[in-house]
Enzyme design. Structure first.
Site, PDB file in Angstrom:
ATOM      1  N   GLU A 113      38.558  59.674  39.609  1.00  0.00           N
ATOM      2  CA  GLU A 113      37.738  60.738  39.026  1.00  0.00           C
ATOM      3  C   GLU A 113      37.196  61.632  40.119  1.00  0.00           C
ATOM      4  O   GLU A 113      36.611  61.141  41.091  1.00  0.00           O
ATOM      5  CB  GLU A 113      36.582  60.141  38.222  1.00  0.00           C
ATOM      6  N   GLY A 150      40.908  56.081  35.656  1.00  0.00           N
ATOM      7  CA  GLY A 150      41.671  56.567  36.809  1.00  0.00           C
ATOM      8  C   GLY A 150      40.761  57.259  37.795  1.00  0.00           C
ATOM      9  O   GLY A 150      39.536  57.328  37.599  1.00  0.00           O
ATOM     10  N   SER A 208      40.538  60.461  32.314  1.00  0.00           N
ATOM     11  CA  SER A 208      39.995  60.340  30.973  1.00  0.00           C
ATOM     12  C   SER A 208      40.753  61.297  30.045  1.00  0.00           C
ATOM     13  O   SER A 208      40.925  62.472  30.355  1.00  0.00           O
ATOM     14  CB  SER A 208      38.520  60.697  30.996  1.00  0.00           C
ATOM     15  N   GLY A 209      41.212  60.755  28.937  1.00  0.00           N
ATOM     16  CA  GLY A 209      41.946  61.583  27.977  1.00  0.00           C
ATOM     17  C   GLY A 209      43.434  61.660  28.253  1.00  0.00           C
ATOM     18  O   GLY A 209      44.156  62.380  27.563  1.00  0.00           O
ATOM     19  N   ASN A 263      37.412  63.702  26.224  1.00  0.00           N
ATOM     20  CA  ASN A 263      38.131  62.872  25.262  1.00  0.00           C
ATOM     21  C   ASN A 263      37.189  62.483  24.129  1.00  0.00           C
ATOM     22  O   ASN A 263      36.085  62.006  24.371  1.00  0.00           O
ATOM     23  CB  ASN A 263      38.646  61.618  26.003  1.00  0.00           C
ATOM     24  N   THR A 323      44.307  54.370  26.635  1.00  0.00           N
ATOM     25  CA  THR A 323      43.979  53.473  25.529  1.00  0.00           C
ATOM     26  C   THR A 323      45.066  53.537  24.451  1.00  0.00           C
ATOM     27  O   THR A 323      45.463  52.503  23.905  1.00  0.00           O
ATOM     28  CB  THR A 323      42.609  53.857  24.940  1.00  0.00           C
ATOM     29  N   SER A 377      36.630  58.451  24.334  1.00  0.00           N
ATOM     30  CA  SER A 377      36.748  58.041  25.724  1.00  0.00           C
ATOM     31  C   SER A 377      36.229  56.620  25.922  1.00  0.00           C
ATOM     32  O   SER A 377      35.133  56.268  25.463  1.00  0.00           O
ATOM     33  CB  SER A 377      35.968  59.020  26.583  1.00  0.00           C
ATOM     34  N   SER A 378      37.050  55.806  26.572  1.00  0.00           N
ATOM     35  CA  SER A 378      36.599  54.421  26.840  1.00  0.00           C
ATOM     36  C   SER A 378      35.612  54.501  27.993  1.00  0.00           C
ATOM     37  O   SER A 378      35.952  55.000  29.056  1.00  0.00           O
ATOM     38  CB  SER A 378      37.784  53.552  27.264  1.00  0.00           C
TER      39      SER A 378
HETATM   40  N1  LIG Z   1      51.160  58.946  23.026  1.00  0.00           N
HETATM   41  C1  LIG Z   1      50.324  59.747  22.386  1.00  0.00           C
HETATM   42  N2  LIG Z   1      50.738  60.411  21.300  1.00  0.00           N
HETATM   43  C2  LIG Z   1      49.909  61.247  20.646  1.00  0.00           C
HETATM   44  N3  LIG Z   1      48.629  61.487  21.014  1.00  0.00           N
HETATM   45  C3  LIG Z   1      48.149  60.840  22.098  1.00  0.00           C
HETATM   46  C4  LIG Z   1      48.981  59.943  22.833  1.00  0.00           C
HETATM   47  N4  LIG Z   1      48.249  59.454  23.845  1.00  0.00           N
HETATM   48  C5  LIG Z   1      47.027  60.027  23.731  1.00  0.00           C
HETATM   49  N5  LIG Z   1      46.962  60.844  22.677  1.00  0.00           N
HETATM   50  C6  LIG Z   1      45.800  61.675  22.251  1.00  0.00           C
HETATM   51  O1  LIG Z   1      44.935  61.781  23.342  1.00  0.00           O
HETATM   52  C7  LIG Z   1      43.673  61.253  23.032  1.00  0.00           C
HETATM   53  C8  LIG Z   1      43.098  60.552  24.250  1.00  0.00           C
HETATM   54  O2  LIG Z   1      43.789  59.403  24.506  1.00  0.00           O
HETATM   55  P1  LIG Z   1      43.116  58.074  25.059  1.00  0.00           P
HETATM   56  O3  LIG Z   1      41.870  57.762  24.331  1.00  0.00           O
HETATM   57  O4  LIG Z   1      44.142  57.047  25.066  1.00  0.00           O
HETATM   58  O5  LIG Z   1      42.790  58.503  26.499  1.00  0.00           O
HETATM   59  P2  LIG Z   1      42.259  57.572  27.678  1.00  0.00           P
HETATM   60  O6  LIG Z   1      43.191  57.753  28.796  1.00  0.00           O
HETATM   61  O7  LIG Z   1      42.076  56.212  27.192  1.00  0.00           O
HETATM   62  O8  LIG Z   1      40.935  58.270  28.029  1.00  0.00           O
HETATM   63  P3  LIG Z   1      39.591  57.568  28.509  1.00  0.00           P
HETATM   64  O9  LIG Z   1      39.753  57.246  29.939  1.00  0.00           O
HETATM   65  O10 LIG Z   1      38.607  58.614  28.269  1.00  0.00           O
HETATM   66  O11 LIG Z   1      39.397  56.407  27.682  1.00  0.00           O
HETATM   67  C9  LIG Z   1      43.887  60.334  21.881  1.00  0.00           C
HETATM   68  O12 LIG Z   1      42.756  60.243  21.071  1.00  0.00           O
HETATM   69  C10 LIG Z   1      45.034  60.979  21.154  1.00  0.00           C
HETATM   70  O13 LIG Z   1      44.547  61.973  20.295  1.00  0.00           O
HETATM   71 MG   LIG Z   2      40.536  55.094  26.867  1.00  0.00          MG
END
Ligand SMILES: Nc1ncnc2c1ncn2[C@@H]1O[C@H](COP(=O)(O)OP(=O)(O)OP(=O)(O)O)[C@@H](O)[C@H]1O
Ligand SMILES: [Mg+2]
Length: 1050
Positions: A402, A400, A123-124, A173, A128, A176-177
């Protein structure tokens, strides 16, 4: 090239190569397979760190992309970057999420095959975000028609809607999705994105009713309260303050500075309008969302019987209104439970705890099903109604692995999902490797890898797996508890190598495992799960009473979500575990039918800070993401492989045989090339279509040599290019010059032709003119004649006579005869006039004398011709030589001429020296101061000379005067003397030139004779006959010729 030079070149390359290698080391390798120590986790982390600190967040493992969340905007997602990666060979550019997207897209287009991109990570970690970047990449770079723009917009805008309902702020996050998402993007045969389909997995519905401290509920609740506006909120019975709602305030962070709910509401509202949601849909959907909030605020109390009651009906009324159910029935359903016993139903009151459970269950169920409805509604707006065949690229954004301090049922499901996906990944990678080796005819070298099928089986096997055991425990009659479930596990899978509980563990391991825990040895590591809540969560029980209320709901969305058929079906609905297992297996079916691409996301630190690389955290993720394992499989003997064509294309400049063009098969070219650059046999293998290089260092050496040779190539290419350009300009100039020349020559030729034509005309005219020159003047001959006249006149000036004696004259043409004559006469007259003007009075007088001489002597007397060029003198005696007395005596008559003479006596012919002086009136024979004889001109009868060359002259005087007789004189300059004399006496006619002899008067009446003759010697003497014999010298031959010549000239 000489061997020494060749050696020097190699050494130079070697030197340069090492420098470049060091430079490369600073930013690591961009593909982990090129790590020399590819099995070392430390080397792996080191490479990741180096790159991360240079903001290089992407690194490959073969075709898998490892991405580290930068937590900052890097400016690498611009449209120009997208264009850069478009259609470029995968390995040509630095690793990027766009390269993965483009590669999948190109393969899909060229092979018409389906693909998926699996994005996983903690997460984070940025899953996404990565999936959004990919979607944007397709939206920007794919071909697009106007009519399909709506489809593209809907695909893009489905994200904010789903995120509003499915994402929440967590400790890890802010966005977070809380659900797994698989999204198919459909492309038509031209590669235009035309539609899509979304499948959601396991939304974390427990969040609806409970949030940990520092976390929030799903975004939509806050967005609705912040942005919904007074009117909508009052229709829904809501207040804008989230603190008023129990379901929103448990985390104590309803307001979060990093989240702008109001603004997000606008985005979501706008998205709704584009994805085809009607006003009614939205009203009903927000009714459900509001009903959840009201449900959370329902307070229960316990009556004395220990049953739950609801003291205030305010919230109940709103919930009933919003869900379209009678408040009384709802109230009863929330506090009572229907139990079916054989044929009859029994209603019994709920305890406070059960009532709270029932309330939360309704809230969760309502939200979960509304979310499912939302996904299907979005799907119906994304569906492409055209049924032609489509190809798809699926994006799987899924949780992923956890591992928390306390892991529950959710983590169990999530990790099981990851285990399955890992299995798919390893199988596909291995299979792909093996297939490639086979295809390339290279011997397969078995790889040691961990096959996690054994763990998957442990979880999912029918009747024997953990999920089946859990299900059994849920439906088993009798008191089933989480503990009984754990015991069942120990009984049934206790001997499994990957399973452990406190009871089964050895004394050492026991400390780590709690009484309620069991431990699974996942591929990524050991995870301990607490069984507490497993049964309840797996059952996910919604009391029948409440289900009935919901099935009869007048809210159209709910009535779609809760179908009455559900009530009729007496069989238990599948448990959450089984549902998840089934949906996972259908997901794997979907994925298996597609070509895979993988993105593994890594979170660099827990504080969401840029540039912070937490080694411990990352090592943990590298492990759970199975990256080392993947690298090991991917390396499988060879660090690098490329199609011969690509390899040759890149490195052909390193071998003279292959540069600049290799005309044979690429495989042979590569063989020649690697031999030339000195690959050792153990360093590489040649397959059917690819070269396999075992060690990364071999490739680096090649790459460095290439880097070095690039400069030379660039210079050569530049030179060739410049040459080409120059040649091109030269050719255009040349062509232009040729054209100019041609035109100029044409103009010249035309001029020349015209000139010749004109000349021919002129010549013809002149020929005609010449032929008709003697005819009367006409058009035919006038020019010719004109020209002849002009030429003659012009020529004439060079031929005019120079003096009066010059008798030459340019012969005129016939027609100019008259003119010529006239001109000649004029010319002569002119010359004469000029001559005449040019001579002095003296000379004129002299000439007149000469004329007289000529008239008298010409042709009559020898020596005349010779005398011609001797000018006459004005006198032969100087004034001083004449006796002054004489001068005095005759001064009144003016002396005109004097000359010394010899006078011969008339009788004895004695010679005496005398002077002959001529005046105006008379001729005097003078002896010194004495005038011997005066012959007045009036008395002069005549003058005689001989025809010979002697100088004798006789002055005949008349007898009447007192004259003595004729005077016989001899002198030089006979012609001069005679001429002067007769001219002065004006007796030019009285000169006689005699031949042979002459008579003279000695005295009146008495005559003497003078005989003339020629002889060898000049002499004058008295001959025997008493006559005066005058002998003249004979003319020599030369003198005679000269005389003849002069004669002719005269
Ligand atoms: N390529 C990137 N460039 C800049 N910032 C990023 C990038 N990828 C992620 N981030 C930052 O990290 C934060 C978390 O990313 P994201 O929501 O995609 O995580 P996630 O893997 O989908 O987490 P979750 O499993 O909780 O959904 C985003 O809100 C953004 O601020
Ligand atoms: Mg996500």
């Amino acid at each position: 090239m000489s061997p020494q030079r060749e050696e020097a070149r190699r050494e130079h390359i070697q030197l340069h190569m090492e420098g470049a290698l060091r430079a490369r080391d600073r930013v690591g390798v961009q593909d982990f397979v090129l790590l020399d120590a590819h099995t070392s986790e430390a080397a792996f982390l080191d490479n990741l760190r180096k790159r991360f600190h240079h903001n290089l967040i992407y690194t490959y493992i073969g075709t898998l992309l490892v991405s580290v969340n930068p937590y900052q905007e890097l400016g690498i997602y611009t449209v120009s970057q997208m264009e850069l990666y478009q259609g470029v060979n995968f390995f040509e550019l630095p690793p990027h999420v766009y390269a993965i997207a483009d590669n999948a897209y190109r393969m899909m287009c060229s092979e018409l095959s389906n693909h998926f991109i699996l994005i996983s990570g903690e997460s984070g970690a940025g899953k996404t975000e990565a999936s959004k970047k990919i979607l944007q990449y397709f939206a920007v770079t794919c071909p697009m028609t106007e009519s399909l723009q709506v489809a593209r917009d809907r695909l893009l805008l489905s994200n904010p809607v789903l995120e509003a309902f499915g994402n929440a702020k967590t400790l890890r996050n802010d966005n977070s999705s809380r659900f797994g998402k698989y999204m198919d993007i459909q492309f038509d045969f031209k590669g235009v994105p035309v539609g899509g389909h979304i499948i959601s997995y396991l939304i974390e519905k427990s969040r609806v009713v409970h949030q940990n401290t520092g976390e929030r509920n799903f975004h939509i609740f806050y967005q609705l309260l912040q942005g919904g506006g007074h009117e909508l909120l009052s229709r829904l019975g809501l207040e804008p303050d989230p603190q008023l709602y129990r379901y929103l305030s448990q985390g104590h962070c309803a307001r979060e500075s990093s989240i702008d709910d109001k603004n997000d509401w606008k985005t979501v509202s706008n998205a709704f309008s584009i994805i085809d949601f009607t006003e009614d849909d939205l009203e009903n959907l927000f009714g459900i969302i509001a009903s959840v909030l009201h449900l959370g605020n329902i307070r229960f109390e316990e009556n004395p019987q220990g049953c739950a009651i609801i003291p205030h009906s305010h919230e109940i009324k709103w919930v009933a209104k919003l869900l379209g159910a009678p408040p009384s029935i709802l109230l009863e359903a929330l506090t009572h439970r229907k139990i079916e016993a054989q044929t009859e139903e029994v209603v019994c009151p709920l305890t406070l705890a059960l009532a709270l459970y029932a309330r939360d269950a309704v809230a969760k169920a309502v939200y979960e099903r509304a979310f499912t409805w939302l996904v299907s509604k979005i799907n119906s707006s994304l569906v492409n109604k055209d049924f032609t065949k489509k190809t798809v690229i699926g994006l799987l954004d899924i949780y992923g692995f956890e591992v928390f301090d306390k892991n529950g049922f959710e983590q169990f499901c999530i990790n099981y999902c990851n285990e399955k996906l890992q299995q798919l990944l390893i199988e596909r990678t291995l299979k792909a490797e093996q297939a490639e080796y086979k295809l390339e005819g290279i011997e397969w070298e078995p790889i040691q890898y961990f096959n996690n099928k054994i763990i998957c089986d442990l979880v999912e096997e029918r009747h024997k797996g953990i999920i089946s055991i859990l299900d059994e425990e849920c439906i088993r009659p009798g008191p089933a508890t989480d503990l009984s479930f754990l015991e069942k596990l120990e009984e049934k899978v206790g001997r499994h190598a990957h399973f452990q509980t406190r009871k089964l563990a050895d004394p050492k391991g026991r400390k780590r495992i709690g009484w309620m825990d069991f431990c699974l040895f996942h591929y990524a590591g050991e995870v301990t799960y607490c069984t507490r809540g497993f049964l309840e969560k797996n059952n996910d029980l919604l009391y029948r009473h409440l289900k009935e209320v919901l099935c009869r709901s007048r809210n159209p969305i709910l009535s779609e979500c809760f179908l009455p058929a559900e009530l009729k079906n007496r069989r238990r609905p599948p448990t959450v575990g089984t549902q998840f297992k089934n949906s996972l297996s259908s997901l794997l079916e979907i994925l298996t039918a597609k070509e895979p691409s993988y993105i593994r996301c890594i979170k660099p630190n827990e504080q969401k800070e840029p540039s912070k690389f937490d080694d411990f955290l990352i090592r943990h993720q590298v492990k759970y993401l199975g990256l080392m394992e993947h690298l090991r499989v991917r390396r499988a003997g060879f660090a690098y492989r490329r199609k011969y064509e690509h390899f040759l294309q890149r490195y052909k400049s390193l071998c003279p045989d292959t540069w600049p063009h290799w005309h044979g098969p690429a495989a042979e070219g590569v063989e020649r090339l690697v031999k030339y650059i000195g690959y050792k046999p153990q360093e590489y293998k040649l397959g059917r279509t690819k070269i396999f290089i075992r060690f990364a260092r071999t490739l680096f050496a090649t790459e460095d040599a290439f880097e070095f040779s690039k400069h030379q190539l660039v210079a050569r290419i530049q030179a060739t290019y410049k040459g080409c350009q120059e040649r091109r300009t030269y050719l255009t100039k040349r062509q232009a010059a040729i054209r100019l020349e041609t035109n100029w020559r044409r103009v010249l030729a035309q001029k020349e032709a015209n000139r010749r034509k004109w000349a021919v005309g002129i010549i013809r005219k002149f020929i005609k003119g010449f032929i008709t020159r003697n005819k009367p003047l006409s058009a035919d001959n006038e020019d010719f004649i004109g020209l002849v006249q002009k030429n003659y006149i012009l020529n004439l000036r060079y031929h005019v006579p120079k003096n009066v004696l010059d008798k030459s004259w340019l012969r005129p043409p016939g027609i100019l005869q008259n003119v010529s004559d006239l001109l000649r006469a004029m010319c002569m007259r002119n010359l004469v006039r000029k001559y005449c003007r040019g001579i002095s009075a003296e000379k004129r007088a002299l000439m007149q004398q000469k004329v007289v001489t000529s008239a008298v002597f010409r042709g009559r007397k020898d020596g005349y011709v010779q005398s011609l060029h001797q000018p006459f003198a004005s006198s032969r005696i100087g004034d001083e030589d004449i006796n002054p007395k004489i001068v005095q005596l005759i001064s009144c008559e003016k002396i005109q001429y004097g000359i010394p003479v010899i006078k011969y006596d008339r009788k004895g012919f004695k010679a005496r020296q005398r002077q002959l002086i001529l005046t105006r009136k008379a001729a005097y024979v003078v002896e010194l101061a004495k005038i011997k004889q005066r012959i007045a001109y009036s008395a002069l009868r005549g003058v005689s000379t001989s025809s010979l060359s002697d100088g004798l002259l006789v002055l005949h005087v008349s007898g009447e005067d007192k004259q003595k007789g004729d005077a016989i004189l001899q002198c030089e300059h006979i012609f001069e003397v005679v001429t002067k004399l007769v001219m002065l006496a004006k007796k030019e006619n009285l000169v006689s030139v005699v031949q042979g002899s002459l008579q003279f008067s000695i005295s009146p009446g008495k005559e003497g004779t003078i005989v003339f003759d020629t002889g060898p010697e000049e002499q004058i003497y008295k001959d025997k006959n008493g006559q005066l014999a005058v002998v003249s010298g004979c003319l020599g031959k030369e003198e005679a010729e000269e005389a003849a010549l002069c004669e002719n000239r005269v």
